[in-house]
Scaffold this active site. Sequence first.
Site, PDB file in Angstrom:
ATOM      1  N   GLU A 130      -2.766  10.752   3.037  1.00  0.00           N
ATOM      2  CA  GLU A 130      -3.877  10.836   3.987  1.00  0.00           C
ATOM      3  C   GLU A 130      -3.946  12.222   4.618  1.00  0.00           C
ATOM      4  OE1 GLU A 130      -4.193   6.418   5.875  1.00  0.00           O
ATOM      5  OE2 GLU A 130      -2.356   7.518   6.335  1.00  0.00           O
ATOM      6  N   GLU A 132       0.844  -1.197   0.000  1.00  0.00           N
ATOM      7  CA  GLU A 132       0.000   0.000   0.000  1.00  0.00           C
ATOM      8  C   GLU A 132       0.880   1.248   0.000  1.00  0.00           C
ATOM      9  OE1 GLU A 132      -3.263   2.019   3.088  1.00  0.00           O
ATOM     10  OE2 GLU A 132      -2.916  -0.143   3.110  1.00  0.00           O
TER      11      GLU A 132
END
Length: 244
Positions: free
Chosen positions: A137, A133
């Site tokens: 964010e 991943e």
Amino acid sequence: MRNLISVAAAGFLSALGLISTTMAAPAPAAAWNGSHDVMDFNYHESNRFEMSNWSNGGMFNCLWTPNNDSFENGKLKLTIDRNGSGYTCGEYRTKNYYGFGMYQVNMKPIKNPGVVSSFFIYTGPSDGTKWDEIDIEFLGYDTTKVQFNYYTNGVGNHEHVHYLGFDASQGFHTYGFFWSRNSITWYVDGKAVYTAYSNIPDTPGKIMMNAWCGTGVDDWLRPFNGRTQISAYYDWVSYDAPRN
């Protein structure tokens, strides 16, 4: 609206791991002159994207539901809301998998404690692979910052917080990362701001966006105040494959 970043040759050396500094110039366009894919959000392209419709549990204090994915004025809108069973959130993801290359998003995150607005690529056990991943964010309690992170075979703890110099929730900006076999370089409005070189993931993943409220992670997100009908907006996403 879709201007790809202008670039300098030093970034390509950095992307290949040939420059040891943690800051890097943008990788040159020649580094990703393979396929080019721009994804606009005028409507739901069911052949390319899917809307999540399940619960992740754990720190995700909501149910993903397609009702929270909508399209307004050429933009994807991911909403945190509530129904009779609890909080609901929105997640949108590609059906295809993407590998090394340049990823960009033009977006505006939610400003509210206890929530996350994100752009990332992911693959894991649900796809029959290891967990790899790469993340961008926004933690809603302070949208003057953005957090970068990545996981390789389920191992994370690579968080880096970048101070933007502006409030991301007040307008659309372009964020991205250039992912190569030896490094990941993150960008803000076309400028490289951070590079990682250690234990880089190598498994192709789906391009994903979500907005969610957390539970049990107050030290990370701050306590969620229960506010609903709050939304993150996404104008476009692009992927450029590296040259062969």
